[in-house]
Design a protein around this motif. Sequence first.
Motif, PDB file in Angstrom:
ATOM      1  N   UNK A 168      52.383  22.223 -20.126  1.00  0.00           N
ATOM      2  CA  UNK A 168      52.431  21.989 -21.569  1.00  0.00           C
ATOM      3  C   UNK A 168      51.204  22.561 -22.285  1.00  0.00           C
ATOM      4  N   UNK A 169      50.247  23.082 -21.526  1.00  0.00           N
ATOM      5  CA  UNK A 169      49.006  23.577 -22.112  1.00  0.00           C
ATOM      6  C   UNK A 169      49.220  24.658 -23.173  1.00  0.00           C
ATOM      7  N   UNK A 170      50.088  25.653 -22.934  1.00  0.00           N
ATOM      8  CA  UNK A 170      50.253  26.692 -23.961  1.00  0.00           C
ATOM      9  C   UNK A 170      50.669  26.143 -25.314  1.00  0.00           C
ATOM     10  N   UNK A 171      51.603  25.208 -25.320  1.00  0.00           N
ATOM     11  CA  UNK A 171      52.097  24.652 -26.581  1.00  0.00           C
ATOM     12  C   UNK A 171      51.040  23.772 -27.238  1.00  0.00           C
ATOM     13  N   UNK A 172      50.395  22.905 -26.449  1.00  0.00           N
ATOM     14  CA  UNK A 172      49.388  21.996 -27.004  1.00  0.00           C
ATOM     15  C   UNK A 172      48.191  22.760 -27.563  1.00  0.00           C
ATOM     16  N   UNK A 173      47.744  23.791 -26.875  1.00  0.00           N
ATOM     17  CA  UNK A 173      46.568  24.531 -27.322  1.00  0.00           C
ATOM     18  C   UNK A 173      46.889  25.441 -28.501  1.00  0.00           C
ATOM     19  N   UNK A 174      48.133  25.904 -28.586  1.00  0.00           N
ATOM     20  CA  UNK A 174      48.510  26.763 -29.707  1.00  0.00           C
ATOM     21  C   UNK A 174      48.403  26.014 -31.042  1.00  0.00           C
ATOM     22  N   UNK A 175      48.556  24.703 -31.007  1.00  0.00           N
ATOM     23  CA  UNK A 175      48.439  23.893 -32.220  1.00  0.00           C
ATOM     24  C   UNK A 175      47.048  23.980 -32.828  1.00  0.00           C
TER      25      UNK A 175
ATOM     26  N   UNK B  84      35.158  22.675 -17.969  1.00  0.00           N
ATOM     27  CA  UNK B  84      35.609  21.613 -17.068  1.00  0.00           C
ATOM     28  C   UNK B  84      36.795  20.853 -17.629  1.00  0.00           C
ATOM     29  N   UNK B  85      36.779  20.560 -18.923  1.00  0.00           N
ATOM     30  CA  UNK B  85      37.873  19.785 -19.484  1.00  0.00           C
ATOM     31  C   UNK B  85      38.040  20.043 -20.971  1.00  0.00           C
ATOM     32  N   UNK B  86      39.247  19.767 -21.449  1.00  0.00           N
ATOM     33  CA  UNK B  86      39.591  19.860 -22.868  1.00  0.00           C
ATOM     34  C   UNK B  86      40.163  18.512 -23.277  1.00  0.00           C
ATOM     35  N   UNK B  87      39.630  17.944 -24.349  1.00  0.00           N
ATOM     36  CA  UNK B  87      40.096  16.657 -24.831  1.00  0.00           C
ATOM     37  C   UNK B  87      40.721  16.826 -26.210  1.00  0.00           C
ATOM     38  N   UNK B  88      41.978  16.400 -26.332  1.00  0.00           N
ATOM     39  CA  UNK B  88      42.665  16.403 -27.622  1.00  0.00           C
ATOM     40  C   UNK B  88      42.431  15.043 -28.270  1.00  0.00           C
ATOM     41  N   UNK B  89      41.612  15.008 -29.311  1.00  0.00           N
ATOM     42  CA  UNK B  89      41.252  13.756 -29.959  1.00  0.00           C
ATOM     43  C   UNK B  89      42.259  13.381 -31.037  1.00  0.00           C
ATOM     44  N   UNK B  90      42.541  12.080 -31.114  1.00  0.00           N
ATOM     45  CA  UNK B  90      43.409  11.546 -32.156  1.00  0.00           C
ATOM     46  C   UNK B  90      42.693  10.373 -32.825  1.00  0.00           C
ATOM     47  N   UNK B  91      43.020  10.088 -34.085  1.00  0.00           N
ATOM     48  CA  UNK B  91      42.386   8.944 -34.759  1.00  0.00           C
ATOM     49  C   UNK B  91      42.579   7.653 -33.974  1.00  0.00           C
ATOM     50  N   UNK B  92      41.650   6.719 -34.180  1.00  0.00           N
ATOM     51  CA  UNK B  92      41.673   5.467 -33.417  1.00  0.00           C
ATOM     52  C   UNK B  92      42.959   4.678 -33.635  1.00  0.00           C
ATOM     53  N   UNK B  93      43.575   4.821 -34.805  1.00  0.00           N
ATOM     54  CA  UNK B  93      44.810   4.082 -35.095  1.00  0.00           C
ATOM     55  C   UNK B  93      46.073   4.869 -34.754  1.00  0.00           C
ATOM     56  N   UNK B  94      45.917   5.970 -34.046  1.00  0.00           N
ATOM     57  CA  UNK B  94      47.061   6.797 -33.681  1.00  0.00           C
ATOM     58  C   UNK B  94      47.962   6.077 -32.679  1.00  0.00           C
TER      59      UNK B  94
ATOM     60  N   UNK C 125      50.159  36.714 -24.437  1.00  0.00           N
ATOM     61  CA  UNK C 125      48.830  36.594 -23.822  1.00  0.00           C
ATOM     62  C   UNK C 125      48.335  35.154 -23.897  1.00  0.00           C
ATOM     63  N   UNK C 126      48.582  34.494 -25.029  1.00  0.00           N
ATOM     64  CA  UNK C 126      48.158  33.100 -25.180  1.00  0.00           C
ATOM     65  C   UNK C 126      48.771  32.228 -24.094  1.00  0.00           C
ATOM     66  N   UNK C 127      50.071  32.360 -23.864  1.00  0.00           N
ATOM     67  CA  UNK C 127      50.741  31.518 -22.881  1.00  0.00           C
ATOM     68  C   UNK C 127      50.212  31.795 -21.480  1.00  0.00           C
ATOM     69  N   UNK C 128      49.984  33.057 -21.162  1.00  0.00           N
ATOM     70  CA  UNK C 128      49.450  33.398 -19.838  1.00  0.00           C
ATOM     71  C   UNK C 128      48.045  32.845 -19.650  1.00  0.00           C
ATOM     72  N   UNK C 129      47.195  33.043 -20.649  1.00  0.00           N
ATOM     73  CA  UNK C 129      45.809  32.586 -20.548  1.00  0.00           C
ATOM     74  C   UNK C 129      45.721  31.061 -20.541  1.00  0.00           C
ATOM     75  N   UNK C 130      46.561  30.391 -21.336  1.00  0.00           N
ATOM     76  CA  UNK C 130      46.536  28.933 -21.373  1.00  0.00           C
ATOM     77  C   UNK C 130      46.890  28.333 -20.019  1.00  0.00           C
TER      78      UNK C 130
END
Length: 295
Positions: A239-246, A218-228, A262-267
């Motif tokens: 932007x999903x392919x680039x963000x998920x590749x990280x 259903x969803x993907x959450x990119x977590x960052x530290x509280x002080x980010x 394949x990664x970019x297509x699937x993302x």
Amino acid sequence: MNKYLAFGLTIETEVDFNGVLQDSTAATDVLIKEGAIPEKANRPTRIHRRGVMAKFGVADTRLLLDWEGVGKFSVSEGKEIVYQNLGADIGTLRLFLLSEVIGLLLYQRGLFLLHGSAVKIGNNSSVFLGIPGAGKSTTAAAFGKAGHTVLTDDLVAIKLINTKPFVVPGFGQYKIWENTVNGLKIDRSTLKPSFEGASKFLVMQPLSDFPQTPTPLKNITLLYPANSRKKNESIKPLLAPVELLKHFPLPIQLLTSTYLQKHFTDALKIAQFATINQLKRPDGFEALAQFVQAF
């Protein structure tokens, strides 16, 4: 040999996974066996376990991972894992087999892989990603304490079924840090050592209740530290392919041109059905509990 279930695959092996993996009576998908591995893996990676850096290599079509003093592993055609024990106890051997080693096998089988945690909430699944220290494992543990199933910890495998993304359940145990045990007030008597260090523990979910079939993502959450300085906002699908590749969990030597295509297509397909958001993690365990209730 015994048969077990992990990541939707029936694994046949003499390694004792009783109490860790569900039993399986289905046809064998993967064989894990002990044997000599003469080839050396000599390419450094960013993968560390128990303070030991994994080295990567390729021999013909086989992918190799070596951890000095622990074991050598050879993975071929998404069907076979050969291990050479270099002094590991059974708990440590299981830990390494069920981490990046099986990740190489899932890579060979074409699954979309991420370094993160996944939980089942109702009939759907949610994935949490983040840099080390961002809180993805602690967040998953908080969902686990609230009664949700942690589908996978550390290695997330996504399978596209009729172009729709599903999270493949890994196995019933997951790791938590000692500060998470204290912060979430988890009963230590229910935990086991993780074989990855004195500050980590294993949570054992009931094998009889653990899901065996893929769960819609259903969803993907990119977590960052509280002080980010990051803002809480959604990520545009393009932007999903680039963000998920990280958050690729395996040696970067596997990021070949064929894989990246394949990664970019699937993302992009994943982003059509699952929302992707970036979020600063809740500050403190009380706030985390409130976040879980409201999610």
